[in-house]
Scaffold this motif. Structure first.
Motif, mmCIF file in Angstrom:
data_model
loop_
_atom_site.group_PDB
_atom_site.id
_atom_site.type_symbol
_atom_site.label_atom_id
_atom_site.label_comp_id
_atom_site.label_asym_id
_atom_site.label_seq_id
_atom_site.Cartn_x
_atom_site.Cartn_y
_atom_site.Cartn_z
ATOM 1 N N ARG A 204 0.818 -1.219 0.000
ATOM 2 C CA ARG A 204 0.000 0.000 0.000
ATOM 3 C C ARG A 204 0.849 1.266 0.000
ATOM 4 O O ARG A 204 0.323 2.361 -0.027
ATOM 5 C CB ARG A 204 -0.939 0.007 1.209
ATOM 6 C CG ARG A 204 -1.957 -1.136 1.164
ATOM 7 C CD ARG A 204 -2.760 -1.202 2.424
ATOM 8 N NE ARG A 204 -1.848 -1.467 3.535
ATOM 9 C CZ ARG A 204 -2.148 -1.261 4.800
ATOM 10 N NH1 ARG A 204 -3.298 -0.775 5.145
ATOM 11 N NH2 ARG A 204 -1.272 -1.528 5.743
ATOM 12 N N GLY A 205 2.179 1.098 0.074
ATOM 13 C CA GLY A 205 3.077 2.245 0.035
ATOM 14 C C GLY A 205 3.516 2.743 1.393
ATOM 15 O O GLY A 205 4.249 3.719 1.483
ATOM 16 N N TYR A 206 3.088 2.088 2.475
ATOM 17 C CA TYR A 206 3.529 2.460 3.816
ATOM 18 C C TYR A 206 4.874 1.802 4.088
ATOM 19 O O TYR A 206 5.073 0.621 3.788
ATOM 20 C CB TYR A 206 2.537 1.990 4.887
ATOM 21 C CG TYR A 206 1.236 2.723 4.860
ATOM 22 C CD1 TYR A 206 1.104 3.968 5.476
ATOM 23 C CD2 TYR A 206 0.117 2.180 4.237
ATOM 24 C CE1 TYR A 206 -0.098 4.647 5.458
ATOM 25 C CE2 TYR A 206 -1.085 2.854 4.215
ATOM 26 C CZ TYR A 206 -1.188 4.087 4.824
ATOM 27 O OH TYR A 206 -2.379 4.757 4.802
ATOM 28 N N GLN A 207 5.798 2.548 4.666
ATOM 29 C CA GLN A 207 7.103 1.991 4.981
ATOM 30 C C GLN A 207 7.009 1.205 6.282
ATOM 31 O O GLN A 207 6.399 1.657 7.254
ATOM 32 C CB GLN A 207 8.141 3.086 5.108
ATOM 33 C CG GLN A 207 9.535 2.522 5.219
ATOM 34 C CD GLN A 207 10.587 3.588 5.285
ATOM 35 O OE1 GLN A 207 10.427 4.557 6.000
ATOM 36 N NE2 GLN A 207 11.660 3.392 4.556
ATOM 37 N N PHE B 44 5.119 0.039 11.526
ATOM 38 C CA PHE B 44 5.013 1.099 10.536
ATOM 39 C C PHE B 44 5.997 2.202 10.902
ATOM 40 O O PHE B 44 6.055 2.644 12.051
ATOM 41 C CB PHE B 44 3.597 1.664 10.474
ATOM 42 C CG PHE B 44 2.626 0.756 9.774
ATOM 43 C CD1 PHE B 44 2.699 0.572 8.400
ATOM 44 C CD2 PHE B 44 1.652 0.092 10.484
ATOM 45 C CE1 PHE B 44 1.814 -0.269 7.750
ATOM 46 C CE2 PHE B 44 0.760 -0.744 9.847
ATOM 47 C CZ PHE B 44 0.836 -0.932 8.472
ATOM 48 N N ALA B 45 6.750 2.673 9.908
ATOM 49 C CA ALA B 45 7.770 3.696 10.151
ATOM 50 C C ALA B 45 7.161 5.000 10.644
ATOM 51 O O ALA B 45 7.770 5.696 11.463
ATOM 52 C CB ALA B 45 8.586 3.941 8.880
ATOM 53 N N HIS B 46 5.949 5.337 10.203
ATOM 54 C CA HIS B 46 5.342 6.594 10.659
ATOM 55 C C HIS B 46 5.036 6.549 12.154
ATOM 56 O O HIS B 46 5.163 7.548 12.842
ATOM 57 C CB HIS B 46 4.088 6.956 9.838
ATOM 58 C CG HIS B 46 3.063 5.895 9.714
ATOM 59 N ND1 HIS B 46 3.094 4.962 8.703
ATOM 60 C CD2 HIS B 46 1.966 5.627 10.447
ATOM 61 C CE1 HIS B 46 2.038 4.159 8.815
ATOM 62 N NE2 HIS B 46 1.344 4.546 9.871
ATOM 63 N N ARG B 47 4.700 5.388 12.682
ATOM 64 C CA ARG B 47 4.452 5.258 14.123
ATOM 65 C C ARG B 47 5.780 5.281 14.883
ATOM 66 O O ARG B 47 5.881 5.858 15.966
ATOM 67 C CB ARG B 47 3.633 4.009 14.413
ATOM 68 C CG ARG B 47 2.216 4.106 13.784
ATOM 69 C CD ARG B 47 1.318 2.971 14.175
ATOM 70 N NE ARG B 47 0.941 3.006 15.578
ATOM 71 C CZ ARG B 47 0.011 3.781 16.121
ATOM 72 N NH1 ARG B 47 -0.653 4.643 15.372
ATOM 73 N NH2 ARG B 47 -0.255 3.711 17.410
ATOM 74 N N ILE C 55 -1.964 7.606 12.776
ATOM 75 C CA ILE C 55 -1.089 8.642 12.230
ATOM 76 C C ILE C 55 -1.563 8.948 10.813
ATOM 77 O O ILE C 55 -1.700 8.058 9.983
ATOM 78 C CB ILE C 55 0.389 8.189 12.216
ATOM 79 C CG1 ILE C 55 0.917 8.079 13.626
ATOM 80 C CG2 ILE C 55 1.249 9.138 11.387
ATOM 81 C CD1 ILE C 55 1.018 9.399 14.359
ATOM 82 N N ASP C 56 -1.814 10.223 10.572
ATOM 83 C CA ASP C 56 -2.230 10.701 9.260
ATOM 84 C C ASP C 56 -1.026 11.306 8.553
ATOM 85 O O ASP C 56 -0.283 12.081 9.149
ATOM 86 C CB ASP C 56 -3.325 11.765 9.436
ATOM 87 C CG ASP C 56 -3.773 12.369 8.118
ATOM 88 O OD1 ASP C 56 -3.919 11.616 7.141
ATOM 89 O OD2 ASP C 56 -3.973 13.593 8.078
ATOM 90 N N HIS C 57 -0.834 10.922 7.297
ATOM 91 C CA HIS C 57 0.158 11.567 6.441
ATOM 92 C C HIS C 57 -0.558 12.755 5.801
ATOM 93 O O HIS C 57 -1.405 12.575 4.922
ATOM 94 C CB HIS C 57 0.674 10.607 5.375
ATOM 95 C CG HIS C 57 1.515 9.514 5.935
ATOM 96 N ND1 HIS C 57 0.979 8.377 6.510
ATOM 97 C CD2 HIS C 57 2.859 9.385 6.017
ATOM 98 C CE1 HIS C 57 1.969 7.600 6.912
ATOM 99 N NE2 HIS C 57 3.125 8.182 6.622
ATOM 100 N N HIS D 139 2.065 8.044 1.536
ATOM 101 C CA HIS D 139 2.189 7.069 2.618
ATOM 102 C C HIS D 139 3.611 6.825 3.115
ATOM 103 O O HIS D 139 3.797 6.419 4.253
ATOM 104 C CB HIS D 139 1.589 5.732 2.203
ATOM 105 C CG HIS D 139 0.118 5.798 1.983
ATOM 106 N ND1 HIS D 139 -0.560 4.825 1.290
ATOM 107 C CD2 HIS D 139 -0.819 6.705 2.346
ATOM 108 C CE1 HIS D 139 -1.838 5.129 1.236
ATOM 109 N NE2 HIS D 139 -2.022 6.272 1.867
ATOM 110 N N ASN D 140 4.611 7.054 2.286
ATOM 111 C CA ASN D 140 5.984 6.810 2.746
ATOM 112 C C ASN D 140 6.744 8.110 3.015
ATOM 113 O O ASN D 140 7.958 8.099 3.157
ATOM 114 C CB ASN D 140 6.742 5.893 1.793
ATOM 115 C CG ASN D 140 6.932 6.499 0.414
ATOM 116 O OD1 ASN D 140 6.490 7.620 0.145
ATOM 117 N ND2 ASN D 140 7.579 5.760 -0.464
ATOM 118 N N ASP D 141 6.023 9.233 3.117
ATOM 119 C CA ASP D 141 6.636 10.508 3.497
ATOM 120 C C ASP D 141 6.518 10.642 5.014
ATOM 121 O O ASP D 141 5.521 11.121 5.535
ATOM 122 C CB ASP D 141 5.935 11.674 2.796
ATOM 123 C CG ASP D 141 6.547 13.030 3.145
ATOM 124 O OD1 ASP D 141 7.447 13.088 4.012
ATOM 125 O OD2 ASP D 141 6.109 14.037 2.563
#
Length: 114
Positions: free
Chosen positions: A51-54, A64-67, A82-84, A89-91
């Motif tokens: 889905r493009g999430y790192q 998940f990298a964003h978390r 967490i909202d991008h 999704h990978n920013d």
């Protein structure tokens, strides 16, 4: 996207900072400690899921990298999702991340092309 809080309870900010560096201006994680023979210190950590999430695997658990970015910067796991902000999704730059409830997270969803 449901959050598995039980796995998050296993990882602290101190342990995260021991094994990974995070650059809040680029959103990139790099290894501080060598997690496997084929990975070197300084290499970029993680890979994108379908889905493009790192995602980054630590101690055999996928996060998940964003978390992880939120934990790294603020010392606590996000309370909800967490909202991008820009929808990419990978920013994982910290300025692009916000802790929101499910309803708020749906506000910037992109409509399908077509």
């Amino acid at each position: 996207m449901p959050v598995n809080r039980s796995k998050e309870a296993l990882l602290t900010q101190d342990e995260l900072k021991r094994v990974l560096d995070y650059d809040p201006e680029t959103g990139v994680f790099t290894w501080r400690a060598r997690p496997a023979k084929n990975i070197r210190v300084g290499e970029v950590a993680g890979s994108d899921d379908r889905r493009g999430y790192q995602q980054i695997c630590l101690h055999y658990i996928r996060y998940f990298a964003h978390r992880l970015a939120w934990l790294h910067q603020y010392g606590a796991w996000p309370t909800s999702q967490i909202d991008h902000i820009n929808g990419v999704h990978n920013d994982n730059r910290i300025v692009n991340l916000r802790d929101v409830n499910h309803s708020e997270n749906q506000h910037n969803q992109r409509a399908p092309c077509g």
